[in-house]
Design an enzyme around this catalytic site. Sequence first.
Site, PDB file in Angstrom:
ATOM      1  N   ASP A  11       5.452  -1.779  -1.889  1.00  0.00           N
ATOM      2  CA  ASP A  11       6.763  -1.213  -1.569  1.00  0.00           C
ATOM      3  C   ASP A  11       7.073  -1.610  -0.131  1.00  0.00           C
ATOM      4  OD1 ASP A  11       7.123   0.056  -4.016  1.00  0.00           O
ATOM      5  OD2 ASP A  11       6.128   1.887  -3.353  1.00  0.00           O
ATOM      6  N   ASP A 130      13.330   4.648 -12.350  1.00  0.00           N
ATOM      7  CA  ASP A 130      12.795   5.761 -11.570  1.00  0.00           C
ATOM      8  C   ASP A 130      13.291   7.042 -12.218  1.00  0.00           C
ATOM      9  OD1 ASP A 130      11.713   3.921  -9.770  1.00  0.00           O
ATOM     10  OD2 ASP A 130      13.508   3.944  -8.509  1.00  0.00           O
TER      11      ASP A 130
END
Length: 277
Positions: A11, A130
């Site tokens: 990330d 998500d």
Amino acid sequence: MLTKRIIPCLDVAGGRVVKGASFVNLRDAGDPVELAAFYDREGADELVFLDITASSDGRGTIIDVVERVSEEVFIPLTVGGGVRGAEDVRKLLNAGADKVSMNTAAALNPDAFAAAAAAFGGQCLVIAIDARRAAPDAPQADPALLPGGHPGKGDLALGPGSRWEVFVHGGRTPTGMDAVRWAVYAAELGAGEVLLTSMDADGHQDGYDLELTRAVADAVPVPVIASGGAGGVAHLAQAVTEGRADAALAASIFHYGRRSIADAKRAFRAEGIPVRE
């Protein structure tokens, strides 16, 4: 029997690898190029690179960092973050990505995702989702107000029985869409794989949301990558046994040296899960 994959995730924010909990309280985890090279040497099956602030910042993925990462790895590389359509997919594939994931732009404009899948093929298009658990009393969304206002897709809306809601913009914006229904529709649009992250479990290291993972894996005809919550190698194994995922993605346990790729593969073998040597 197909082998199950173990996938470290980078990330990236501000050019650095970061990790937080439930998408907030980010802390530095290192240089993306150095970490990518390390995981390649360690025997990771694939690598995922996500520019996690690109969509919320309204910009494209940091191509130069992707190019540098791709030069260091010889395993499949999936890149996402700020991908808005087929042109962005083309740029990332040219920069060295093997697969490209779309999240926010796909949810807001499903036609853009379908066009990218038609142009490049589902084998290199990943739908990233998500999801957060919906409150039991969450009101049913008005289909007319769903992102993209996609005609005839009111069945994507949260409703009675919905358990998880899709969020976009790096987990900042709720969409009113049911996560399982959206995964099914994205596969119909041409997604070749689902990268599924539990926002509730992410970074807490208490294990994946196996119920969510299993619900999506049972609903779609394409591979599912479980993401969010790994705190040990046993959790990775649970993702592919109890969660029925095809791959387990993790960050914190690998970035901070708590466990290695080799540890994870030994745990898989001990459970009788086939893995690449």
